[in-house]
Motif scaffolding. Sequence first.
Motif, PDB file in Angstrom:
ATOM      1  N   PHE A  82       0.835  -1.198   0.000  1.00 32.98           N
ATOM      2  CA  PHE A  82       0.000   0.000   0.000  1.00 32.98           C
ATOM      3  C   PHE A  82       0.869   1.248   0.000  1.00 32.98           C
ATOM      4  O   PHE A  82       1.896   1.301   0.678  1.00 32.98           O
ATOM      5  CB  PHE A  82      -0.873   0.070   1.257  1.00 32.98           C
ATOM      6  CG  PHE A  82      -1.924  -0.996   1.375  1.00 32.98           C
ATOM      7  CD1 PHE A  82      -3.227  -0.750   0.978  1.00 32.98           C
ATOM      8  CD2 PHE A  82      -1.616  -2.228   1.927  1.00 32.98           C
ATOM      9  CE1 PHE A  82      -4.207  -1.714   1.097  1.00 32.98           C
ATOM     10  CE2 PHE A  82      -2.589  -3.210   2.061  1.00 32.98           C
ATOM     11  CZ  PHE A  82      -3.885  -2.954   1.645  1.00 32.98           C
TER      12      PHE A  82
ATOM     13  N   GLU B  15      -6.411   4.074   1.377  1.00 33.64           N
ATOM     14  CA  GLU B  15      -5.646   2.842   1.491  1.00 33.64           C
ATOM     15  C   GLU B  15      -5.419   2.494   2.956  1.00 33.64           C
ATOM     16  O   GLU B  15      -5.530   1.331   3.365  1.00 33.64           O
ATOM     17  CB  GLU B  15      -4.325   2.976   0.738  1.00 33.64           C
ATOM     18  CG  GLU B  15      -4.526   3.209  -0.758  1.00 33.64           C
ATOM     19  CD  GLU B  15      -3.239   3.107  -1.556  1.00 33.64           C
ATOM     20  OE1 GLU B  15      -2.226   2.646  -0.997  1.00 33.64           O
ATOM     21  OE2 GLU B  15      -3.242   3.462  -2.745  1.00 33.64           O
TER      22      GLU B  15
ATOM     23  N   VAL C  97      -4.655  -1.382  -7.447  1.00 32.16           N
ATOM     24  CA  VAL C  97      -4.189  -0.015  -7.702  1.00 32.16           C
ATOM     25  C   VAL C  97      -3.014  -0.009  -8.664  1.00 32.16           C
ATOM     26  O   VAL C  97      -2.909   0.847  -9.546  1.00 32.16           O
ATOM     27  CB  VAL C  97      -3.799   0.673  -6.381  1.00 32.16           C
ATOM     28  CG1 VAL C  97      -3.302   2.101  -6.636  1.00 32.16           C
ATOM     29  CG2 VAL C  97      -4.979   0.689  -5.417  1.00 32.16           C
TER      30      VAL C  97
ATOM     31  N   LYS D 261     -11.254   2.028  -2.208  1.00 29.47           N
ATOM     32  CA  LYS D 261     -11.068   1.341  -0.926  1.00 29.47           C
ATOM     33  C   LYS D 261     -11.853   0.031  -0.889  1.00 29.47           C
ATOM     34  O   LYS D 261     -11.339  -1.007  -0.467  1.00 29.47           O
ATOM     35  CB  LYS D 261     -11.514   2.244   0.222  1.00 29.47           C
ATOM     36  CG  LYS D 261     -11.380   1.609   1.598  1.00 29.47           C
ATOM     37  CD  LYS D 261     -12.208   2.327   2.643  1.00 29.47           C
ATOM     38  CE  LYS D 261     -13.680   1.984   2.503  1.00 29.47           C
ATOM     39  NZ  LYS D 261     -14.496   2.490   3.631  1.00 29.47           N
TER      40      LYS D 261
ATOM     41  N   MET E 283     -10.186  -2.630  -2.973  1.00 30.45           N
ATOM     42  CA  MET E 283      -9.010  -3.172  -2.293  1.00 30.45           C
ATOM     43  C   MET E 283      -9.431  -4.154  -1.204  1.00 30.45           C
ATOM     44  O   MET E 283      -8.838  -5.234  -1.053  1.00 30.45           O
ATOM     45  CB  MET E 283      -8.171  -2.042  -1.705  1.00 30.45           C
ATOM     46  CG  MET E 283      -7.415  -1.226  -2.732  1.00 30.45           C
ATOM     47  SD  MET E 283      -6.248  -0.046  -1.996  1.00 30.45           S
ATOM     48  CE  MET E 283      -7.384   1.190  -1.362  1.00 30.45           C
TER      49      MET E 283
END
Length: 312
Positions: free
Chosen positions: A6, A12, A203, A296, A299
């Motif tokens: 990250f 994140e 990402v 977010k 992820m």
Amino acid sequence: MYYPYFRGKQNELIAIKEQAELISDHGFAPIIEPVKQNMNGLMRTLDALKESGAAAVLIVNPKHGDFRRRNDQIIHLLSNRYSDYPDIRPGLLMDANSELVQFPGLRSQFVNRPVALVHKGFNEASVLARLIRDDAEIDTSIFINSDSLYRRHFNFHPTRVLVRDGFIKRVRNSDHPDAEEFSTLHLTFAEEGATNFGDFLIVGDEFSETGGPAYTVAIHLTYIDPHNDDRMYIRHFKSDSQDTPTDPGGKFLEALAKLIEHLDELGCLIEETEAIGEFRSLYARRHFPGLGTVKKLAMKHHIETLALFFDE
């Protein structure tokens, strides 16, 4: 086992914080490269990991963002606030611009605690390996896109993490296909001489201070295909509107409608994670939470997908 990489942007960090217990329960260890001067979010995230008993690697010499020229705040944070918690270990990043002569000074900032060495394009592997071979506290090597000839110099490390970017080539949201292969590293890392693996989630490794204009809003979600050797794929749900950077909320709802339609199809392989539950709630309320929150959730879904895979 899994080391997601990250950059320490707000959403994140929130993704890590919200999944601290899952990360701990599955033995995952996030790698965090701080990029923002304001460290409140970073501290809240590390506190949550500590409270959950999770491990993490904190890059102490970031190459991007606000700390790329001065990192004393990060060193102070580890040496004071987390001095009693060795599972948050410093990560010393060696890239193509790193000078070996500076390494001993950086290394000397951390004694009596485990240390990770993060390799990313450094080109003096044999010299570095000789320098640290007898340093028992440096027990982890994290290799980012390193080849096997480089990695073999550090086979003496008990923990060897292979990190790769799932995006072979960066393209605009509008240019993504509906679905594409993302990774097989969760299946092959041991065969490649590693004890663990990692990625840059959905990402990618490419860093930018701010996002560009949202001509196309896309929701990027990973899934594992049990019918194809458990390969991981990524599906891109894109807005129909792509001509102007206006109305990101409307574009998000277009992409979200495609996601929900796909989720309800027979044979959909996307796991019904907690993150997917949040997407369903957003659809029911026709609510746009902001592009950062969308990323977010994607992820979080990626981490949950891997957790479910290893549970099986």
